[in-house]
Design a protein around this motif. Structure first.
Motif, mmCIF file in Angstrom:
data_model
loop_
_atom_site.group_PDB
_atom_site.id
_atom_site.type_symbol
_atom_site.label_atom_id
_atom_site.label_comp_id
_atom_site.label_asym_id
_atom_site.label_seq_id
_atom_site.Cartn_x
_atom_site.Cartn_y
_atom_site.Cartn_z
ATOM 1 N N UNK A 62 -39.698 24.053 -41.751
ATOM 2 C CA UNK A 62 -39.508 22.899 -40.877
ATOM 3 C C UNK A 62 -38.564 21.895 -41.525
ATOM 4 N N UNK A 63 -37.610 21.407 -40.727
ATOM 5 C CA UNK A 63 -36.688 20.355 -41.159
ATOM 6 C C UNK A 63 -36.826 19.192 -40.187
ATOM 7 N N UNK A 64 -37.132 18.024 -40.712
ATOM 8 C CA UNK A 64 -37.306 16.828 -39.891
ATOM 9 C C UNK A 64 -35.979 16.075 -39.852
ATOM 10 N N UNK A 65 -35.474 15.816 -38.650
ATOM 11 C CA UNK A 65 -34.181 15.149 -38.497
ATOM 12 C C UNK A 65 -34.308 14.020 -37.486
ATOM 13 N N UNK A 66 -33.508 12.971 -37.704
ATOM 14 C CA UNK A 66 -33.449 11.902 -36.714
ATOM 15 C C UNK A 66 -32.950 12.452 -35.389
ATOM 16 N N UNK A 67 -33.429 11.863 -34.313
ATOM 17 C CA UNK A 67 -33.021 12.293 -32.982
ATOM 18 C C UNK A 67 -32.479 11.104 -32.204
ATOM 19 N N UNK A 97 -24.009 15.709 -36.051
ATOM 20 C CA UNK A 97 -23.675 17.107 -35.781
ATOM 21 C C UNK A 97 -23.426 17.884 -37.071
ATOM 22 N N UNK A 98 -22.682 17.296 -38.010
ATOM 23 C CA UNK A 98 -22.354 18.002 -39.246
ATOM 24 C C UNK A 98 -23.588 18.387 -40.035
ATOM 25 N N UNK A 99 -24.597 17.516 -40.037
ATOM 26 C CA UNK A 99 -25.839 17.850 -40.735
ATOM 27 C C UNK A 99 -26.543 19.011 -40.039
ATOM 28 N N UNK A 100 -26.622 18.961 -38.721
ATOM 29 C CA UNK A 100 -27.285 20.041 -37.981
ATOM 30 C C UNK A 100 -26.586 21.371 -38.218
ATOM 31 N N UNK A 101 -25.253 21.373 -38.209
ATOM 32 C CA UNK A 101 -24.529 22.621 -38.438
ATOM 33 C C UNK A 101 -24.748 23.121 -39.868
ATOM 34 N N UNK A 102 -24.832 22.213 -40.838
ATOM 35 C CA UNK A 102 -25.110 22.640 -42.214
ATOM 36 C C UNK A 102 -26.491 23.255 -42.322
ATOM 37 N N UNK A 103 -27.471 22.659 -41.644
ATOM 38 C CA UNK A 103 -28.845 23.157 -41.737
ATOM 39 C C UNK A 103 -29.042 24.436 -40.929
ATOM 40 N N UNK A 134 -38.307 16.497 -34.640
ATOM 41 C CA UNK A 134 -37.550 15.291 -34.361
ATOM 42 C C UNK A 134 -38.245 14.043 -34.875
ATOM 43 N N UNK A 135 -37.474 13.172 -35.550
ATOM 44 C CA UNK A 135 -37.989 11.887 -36.026
ATOM 45 C C UNK A 135 -37.502 10.791 -35.089
ATOM 46 N N UNK A 190 -35.972 23.322 -31.634
ATOM 47 C CA UNK A 190 -36.816 22.169 -31.929
ATOM 48 C C UNK A 190 -38.116 22.259 -31.152
ATOM 49 N N UNK A 191 -39.196 21.728 -31.755
ATOM 50 C CA UNK A 191 -40.505 21.848 -31.124
ATOM 51 C C UNK A 191 -40.958 20.568 -30.427
ATOM 52 N N UNK A 192 -40.502 19.413 -30.892
ATOM 53 C CA UNK A 192 -40.985 18.166 -30.295
ATOM 54 C C UNK A 192 -39.843 17.272 -29.834
ATOM 55 N N UNK A 193 -38.715 17.892 -29.475
ATOM 56 C CA UNK A 193 -37.506 17.137 -29.156
ATOM 57 C C UNK A 193 -37.118 17.375 -27.704
ATOM 58 N N UNK A 194 -36.953 16.298 -26.972
ATOM 59 C CA UNK A 194 -36.480 16.373 -25.593
ATOM 60 C C UNK A 194 -35.108 15.702 -25.543
ATOM 61 N N UNK A 195 -34.023 16.476 -25.451
ATOM 62 C CA UNK A 195 -32.686 15.877 -25.418
ATOM 63 C C UNK A 195 -32.505 14.985 -24.194
ATOM 64 N N UNK A 196 -31.651 13.992 -24.345
ATOM 65 C CA UNK A 196 -31.262 13.146 -23.221
ATOM 66 C C UNK A 196 -29.867 13.573 -22.766
ATOM 67 N N UNK A 197 -29.781 14.313 -21.672
ATOM 68 C CA UNK A 197 -28.466 14.802 -21.245
ATOM 69 C C UNK A 197 -27.574 13.700 -20.678
ATOM 70 N N UNK A 198 -28.147 12.553 -20.317
ATOM 71 C CA UNK A 198 -27.369 11.480 -19.697
ATOM 72 C C UNK A 198 -26.839 10.496 -20.738
#
Length: 391
Positions: free
Chosen positions: A111-116, A120-126, A135-136, A355-363
């Motif tokens: 598990x990796x906890x990331x700000x939400x 992008x660069x961090x996500x691609x590295x991970x 999601x934090x 992600x398990x607890x992350x709901x993206x905001x498409x807008x």
């Protein structure tokens, strides 16, 4: 590698040479303010000294050029994180640092906890190390240690976050250390924008607060990445990681297996410049970006239709906007480029896929003011606002 997605921002960079496009999305530093004369003078001094030139053209130690590591240790100490050269490793930009830390800390399924939303660069590295993302939320009032337990690390960019431009409060930074105490996780602090504050009071870094709490960087759970890309020039590709010696020794082994060392030439040139000119370069960057930020925010107040909201950053390079429900940011970005010759970055690009607890905001969408003069930014915002009104 099947799970690693291309960066929308890097794809947009391919359009930079198209003069007809108004670029409101990418967050590159403005090359007009790079310290050309100090770099030229430093280069001339280096080539005039044959012994230094030979060092510059030879392989560097994997840890990095010792005088630069000593300077960075002094800089970190002045910022509140007392450390020595052995607490610092030089990397090819802070992006390589993020990759190395993921390689050190993650195995597939961890598990990796990331700000939400997150950089992008961090996500691609991970992504390449196949983590399961948690999601934090930005506000510590929404943190539940039970829900966030089991993470190997938490990645944060507390100063003028990419992409939102918001800043983590001192209270939330301390709460993050509490969370690390409760869960046993490490904290990866991305400090790439920490010198770009335009308004408000400085806030101590998470690394500095940890050094104060635990009494020493050796007992700190924080691994701090830094860079000169936003204050001097990105092409030199000089960044660093600061942390406990034991961690740094392991990162040196990863560095040796990856690329042996960062360019000695670049490190030596950079050191000559930052010794005497970092404060001046940072002051110029703050002044230029402050004015551009204000101009962009003024244009948004004038041209954005009712129902659109946005952040008002006190530093950094970014503004995060939220559209009314039902308007898709990705569709808007595509239409803006095709119909109005305006480039923006869809907010959906800043959310991890797994992600398990992350709901993206498409807008949502991200804007940057770093490379866009006031008049062009105003024109781009007016075009974008008109497109949103059309629906």
């Amino acid at each position: 590698m099947k799970g690693v997605m291309p960066s929308d921002i890097r794809e947009k960079m391919k359009l930079l040479d198209r003069a007809e496009i108004i670029h409101l999305g990418g967050g590159l530093p403005d090359p007009a303010i790079f310290p050309y004369e100090p770099l030229s003078d430093a280069s001339a001094r280096l080539w005039a000294d044959r012994a230094r030139a030979q060092t510059a053209l030879q392989y560097a130690p994997s840890e990095g050029y010792l005088p630069l590591r000593e300077w960075i240790a002094g800089y970190m100490t002045r910022q509140g994180t007392a450390c020595e050269a052995d607490n610092v490793i030089i990397t090819n930009g802070s992006q390589q640092g993020l990759d190395f830390l993921a390689k050190l800390l993650l195995s597939p399924g961890d598990k990796a906890l990331v700000e939400i939303p997150s950089f992008i660069g961090a996500l691609r590295a991970f992504d390449a190390y196949e983590p399961q993302y948690l999601g934090l939320p930005e506000d510590s009032a929404d943190w539940n240690p039970t829900d966030l337990a089991g993470a190997k690390f938490c990645y944060v960019g507390p100063d003028f976050r990419n992409p939102t431009g918001t800043c983590m409060s001192r209270k939330d930074r301390l709460a993050l250390l509490d969370l690390a105490d409760d869960t046993g996780m490490a904290i990866i602090e991305d400090g790439c924008y920490e010198q770009l504050r335009y308004e408000g009071e400085d806030i101590a870094s998470v690394a500095a607060l940890a050094a104060e709490r635990y009494g020493s960087i050796e007992r700190s759970p924080v691994l701090h990445t830094g860079t000169f890309s936003k204050t001097i020039a990105p092409s030199l590709r000089v960044g660093w990681i600061a942390g406990p010696r034991d961690v740094i020794r392991r990162l040196v082994l990863i560095k040796q297996a990856s690329d042996l060392a960062t360019s000695a030439l670049n490190q030596m040139l950079l050191l000559d410049v930052v010794r005497d000119h970092l404060d001046t370069s940072t002051r110029i960057a703050r002044s230029v970006y402050r004015d551009r930020c204000r101009s962009m925010l003024d244009a948004m107040e004038e041209f954005m239709p009712h129902g659109v909201s946005w952040t008002r950053p006190q530093g950094g390079l970014y503004v995060w906007a939220e559209l009314p429900d039902g308007i898709d940011g990705a569709a808007l970005a595509a239409r803006a480029l095709l119909e109005r010759s305006v480039s923006i970055i869809s907010g959906s690009a800043f959310y991890p896929a797994n992600a398990t607890n992350i709901v993206p905001k498409p807008n949502t969408f991200r804007l940057s003011f770093s490379m866009i003069p006031a008049a062009a930014a105003r024109e781009g915002i007016e075009r974008l606002g008109g497109l949103i009104r059309e629906g």
